[in-house]
Structures are given as structure tokens and as C-alpha cells.
Design an enzyme around this catalytic site. Structure first.
Site, PDB file in Angstrom:
ATOM      1  N   ASP A  68       0.777  -1.248   0.000  1.00 60.90           N
ATOM      2  CA  ASP A  68       0.000   0.000   0.000  1.00 60.90           C
ATOM      3  C   ASP A  68       0.812   1.305   0.000  1.00 60.90           C
ATOM      4  OD1 ASP A  68      -1.561  -2.118   0.847  1.00 60.90           O
ATOM      5  OD2 ASP A  68      -2.190  -1.179   2.698  1.00 60.90           O
ATOM      6  N   GLU A 125     -10.467  -2.312   4.289  1.00 59.47           N
ATOM      7  CA  GLU A 125      -9.133  -1.802   4.593  1.00 59.47           C
ATOM      8  C   GLU A 125      -8.960  -0.405   3.978  1.00 59.47           C
ATOM      9  OE1 GLU A 125      -6.489  -5.797   5.048  1.00 59.47           O
ATOM     10  OE2 GLU A 125      -6.652  -5.105   2.998  1.00 59.47           O
TER      11      GLU A 125
HETATM   12  C1  FRU Z   1      -3.926  -3.566   2.776  1.00 60.50           C
HETATM   13  C2  FRU Z   1      -3.290  -4.008   4.091  1.00 60.50           C
HETATM   14  C3  FRU Z   1      -3.643  -3.027   5.184  1.00 60.50           C
HETATM   15  C4  FRU Z   1      -2.512  -3.208   6.152  1.00 60.50           C
HETATM   16  C5  FRU Z   1      -1.350  -3.449   5.223  1.00 60.50           C
HETATM   17  C6  FRU Z   1      -0.294  -4.372   5.782  1.00 60.50           C
HETATM   18  O1  FRU Z   1      -3.284  -4.071   1.645  1.00 60.50           O
HETATM   19  O2  FRU Z   1      -3.700  -5.314   4.404  1.00 60.50           O
HETATM   20  O3  FRU Z   1      -4.919  -3.242   5.776  1.00 60.50           O
HETATM   21  O4  FRU Z   1      -2.321  -2.088   6.971  1.00 60.50           O
HETATM   22  O5  FRU Z   1      -1.876  -3.994   4.034  1.00 60.50           O
HETATM   23  O6  FRU Z   1       0.841  -4.399   4.957  1.00 60.50           O
END
Ligand code: FRU
Length: 462
Positions: free
Chosen positions: A29, A210
């Protein structure tokens, strides 16, 4: 377990030029997107020690033009106790948190401390701060972390922004992921947070929620403003696996109310930010001049992200996209996305084609490489659909979930001709249809660049 691909191409030729990749490691992300002192900051979920997910830290890159990125040292490293999951960053201009000394300005990152179970203590996800007093070059964890702990192991991805003028307050949108709920908190100082409201579950709920985002946009050129709540979800996206939906509505500083929530269980009735397989965790920059809203998504999908055939780096960000809000021909408020890209950008191919899409029209836009790889985009005027087929696009056998044929509707108002802008940057293809009302983001792994395009009639009677 997946079987290694027999057709894995040379990763060198697959590295995109205008899409950010880490030099030699894993990324997921985008985090902490921020404009400050003439520079755009892109932090990102990063494994500094490998090319699969793990040791999650905040990597860091900056750019002056949103196309050329320079990678810097890790901003917030994983520690023995916690990984630094997704979050956002703000310029604390009013020094509300008190981190800045005289003449200083603090940048504050709000991230999720993800802790594994230890002894009697269960796993936890809490919200924490780190700050920088040197314009983002180095970061210090706040000694009072965490600043928000609700006793959950699935509470993450805070997006923070200032709401209102001098009498305003900080707003945090985060997720209670398993409950499929966006939760809103407010704070005067980034340190003390008060629960305000929640939104959801609503529309697509086939996976955990998310990486939420919430921002205001004017409707077209009018003075009327609406708010957009973006929510990523994995799995259960429109194209399978990870996907990103949005809601348009109102926000009064404490509560978000959607204009339109349907009871329909048909994903076609929801609003999707992208119809391809590879646009996830998209969030927007804080503090962009002139009120422009610029977003970046992670150009991958949790279904196969750890197995894509590039080495040693893995995964890219999308192009930076400017989003605006328009009322469509059917009277619905929808986001329009446009890539931020100079017209003469070197190292990639930027095609524009207009495809007939009246009743009875059926055409395939074929992108191909000299090695015979191809990505086929079919515009079907009869079905009112756009279909993107990457099953013959190069290496596909690295994961069973990867080969895909993805679908989107032809947007309302495009009754006779549909414009397509197709940007091919090595292993990333971004398709903008109907002026950006519909987009597809797709990873491809061809043996040679997909640098040629032709339109073929597929009329059933022709
Ligand atoms: C989304 C996610 C978020 C988390 C991160 C962990 O892709 O699962 O919810 O904070 O990636 O790397």
C-alpha cells in the site's frame, strides 16, 4: 504453494518507468501521501529485507513531478515489537501535537502498530504516531504510543486530515476490518482521540475492509461539494480478490452519510474505483496545492501479489491519478480519473483510440508484443460492456488466480463511440475509458513490450 513459472521473463525489461517500484524489495500500500515544501512524499508498505510481504516498515520516496521518484531510507522501520502498517501523514501547521520547537514544523505520520501475540498478550492493532522535524528525512516514534487502542486485532489504516479552519479538528477514518466498518474519530492534537461515528457495512462486504479515505470534491465546475468515502476490500472486489469501492455523500466533520446505499447484492450496482485486478489500497495526498485530489493505488492484488514474476523488486504503484466528481448522463455522481503524466513521457506507450460502441458494434482493441503476447480489450455495444482479457498476455502460470477476464460497463452517455486511453508501462497497463469514468489497472508479464495496437471488428454478423 505455487510452481515457479517456466516463462518468467527478465525483470529488467519489466520494470516500469513512470510507476514507482522499490529498487530491490517488496512493496504494497501507498501510505502517508503528502505534499510539503515543493515535494510529493510517497511512503509505502515495504519489506526492507525481502521481496515478499514481511518485516513491514514504511519505505519512503519523493518526487517533484509525480512521475520521477527517488527512493530514500526507511522512514519507520519494523521493530521486534511491531510492524508499521498502513496510515497517513499530515503537516501539523498549528503544532497541535507540540512536537515542533520554535521555528520548526512537524510532519506527523499516523500508522497502525501491528503486534503479534506475545505470551499472554493477544495480537493487537493500535494507532501510533511518528514525527519528522526535518521535512520528512528522518522520523521518530512518539514516546506515548499508541495513541488509540480499542482492544482490537483488526483496527487499522488511519487516514487523518484537518477539518475546518482555526476552530477545526483532526479527523481520523480507519477500519474495523472484520466488521466491514469505517470508524471516525476526532482529535484536537493527534494524541487524544474521541469516537465520532461509523459507516458500514454497506455495498461490497465480501472481504475485510481496509485503507479508507475521505475527501471533499466539487461537482464538476459548480460550487456544490460532496464527500467521497473510499474503502478497499479484500477479497470480494469486482474483478476478484482485492478491490476498491467508493460512496458519495455528506460529511459534517463527525459523520459521513452516503447519498445512495442500495440493498442490491449485485456488485454492478456499486461504485468501483477500478474494474481491473490491480488497483488496491488507493488513498489520496494531503495538502496538494489548488485543492487538487491526487490518488495512488497499489497495482497488485493479494490473490497473487507475493508470486508475481519480477526479481528482486516486486509490485508497483499506479500512476498518480487526479480524481474529480461529475454527474453522469444517468444522473449519478461518479468519480472521473485522469493520469498525471506528461504527454511525451519517455519509456512507456500512451495510446488513444475511439471505438464504435453503438448497438451491434463489437470491436477488440488488441495490444501485442513481437513475442506474441497480447492483451485484448473488447468493447461490446450490444452488451454495453468492456472486457479486458489478459489470459494470453505473457507469463500467467505463476499463480492460478492470476489469469483473468475482467468486465466493466460502458459508462452512461457513451452511446455511439467510446474513447480509450491505454498506458502501457512495462508490466503495468492502465486503461481509462469514457474520459476516465471507468478504469482498469492490470499487471502483465510479457516476454517483449506490448507496444503495438490494432482494432479488430468482432461483429457477430461481419
Ligand atoms: C492492505 C493491508 C492493510 C494493512 C497493510 C499491511 O493491503 O492489508 O490493511 O495495513 O496492508 O501491509
Amino acid at each position: 504453494m505455487t510452481t515457479p513459472s517456466t516463462t518468467t521473463p527478465d525483470s529488467l525489461s519489466l520494470r516500469p518507468t513512470a510507476h514507482f517500484t522499490a529498487a530491490s524489495t517488496w512493496l504494497n500500500d501507498p501510505n502517508g501521501l503528502l505534499f510539503h515544501e515543493g515535494k510529493y512524499h510517497l511512503f509505502f508498505q515495504n519489506n526492507p529485507h525481502g521481496s515478499t510481504w514481511g518485516n513491514i516498515s514504511w519505505g519512503h520516496a519523493t518526487s517533484a513531478d509525480l512521475v520521477t521518484w527517488e527512493e530514500h531510507d526507511i522512514a519507520i522501520p519494523a521493530t521486534d515489537d511491531e510492524m508499521a502498517f498502513s496510515g497517513s501523514a499530515v503537516v501539523d501547521e498549528r503544532n497541535t501535537a507540540g512536537f515542533a520547537g520554535p521555528g520548526q514544523c512537524a510532519l506527523v505520520a499516523v500508522y497502525t502498530s501491528a503486534r503479534p501475540p506475545r505470551g499472554d498478550a493477544p495480537a493487537s492493532q493500535t494507532q501510533s504516531l511518528a514525527f519528522s522535524l526535518d521535512d520528512g528525512a528522518t522520523w521518530t516514534r512518539y514516546a506515548g504510543n499508541p495513541v488509540l487502542d480499542i482492544g482490537s486485532a483488526e483496527f487499522r489504516d488511519p487516514k487523518v486530515f484537518w477539518h475546518g479552519g482555526d476552530d477545526g479538528h483532526w479527523v481520523m477514518v480507519a477500519v474495523e476490518a472484520v466488521e466491514r466498518r469505517v470508524v471516525l474519530y476526532t482529535s484536537p492534537d493527534l494524541i487524544t482521540w474521541t469516537y465520532a461515528s461509523h459507516f458500514g457495512p454497506a455495498h461490497a462486504v465480501g472481504g475485510v475492509w481496509e485503507c479508507p479515505d475521505l475527501f471533499a470534491l466539487r461537482i464538476g465546475d459548480s460550487d456544490e461539494t460532496r464527500w467521497v468515502l473510499v474503502v478497499s476490500m479484500n477479497p470480494g472486489g469486482i474483478a476478484g480478490g482485492s478491490g476498491t469501492q467508493y460512496f458519495v455523500g455528506n460529511f459534517d466533520g463527525f459523520t459521513f452519510t452516503a447519498d445512495r446505499v442500495t440493498d442490491s447484492t449485485d456488485p454492478e450496482d456499486y461504485d468501483w474505483l477500478d474494474y481491473g485486478r490491480d488497483y488496491y489500497a488507493a488513498v489520496s495526498f494531503n495538502n496538494v496545492p489548488d485543492g487538487r485530489r491526487l490518488m495512488i493505488g497499489w497495482a497488485s492484488n493479494w490473490d497473487y501479489a507475493n508470486d508475481t514474476p519480477t526479481h528482486p523488486w516486486r509490485s508497483a504503484m499506479s500512476l498518480v491519478r487526479e480524481v474529480t466528481l461529475v454527474r453522469t448522463a444517468e444522473g449519478r455522481l461518479r468519480l472521473v480519473q485522469r493520469p498525471v503524466l506528461p504527454l511525451d513521457q519517455a519509456g512507456l506507450t500512451d495510446f488513444a483510440v475511439s471505438v464504435p460502441c453503438g448497438p451491434g458494434d463489437r470491436n477488440a482493441v488488441v495490444l501485442s508484443s513481437e513475442a506474441g503476447d497480447r492483451l485484448v480489450i473488447t468493447v461490446d455495444g450490444e452488451d454495453r460492456s468492456i472486457i479486458c482479457d489478459r489470459t494470453q498476455s505473457g507469463a500467467t502460470d505463476f499463480h492460478t488466480e492470476y489469469p483473468s477476464v475482467d468486465w466493466a460497463p460502458i459508462p452512461a452517455g457513451f452511446d455511439t463511440v467510446l474513447d480509450l486511453r491505454i498506458i502501457v508501462d512495462a508490466m503495468i497497463v492502465e486503461i481509462y475509458a469514457g474520459g476516465g469514468l471507468v478504469t482498469f489497472t492490470e499487471q502483465v508479464f510479457p516476454a517483449a513490450p506490448l507496444d503495438s495496437i490494432r482494432v479488430e471488428s468482432r461483429d457477430t454478423d461481419g
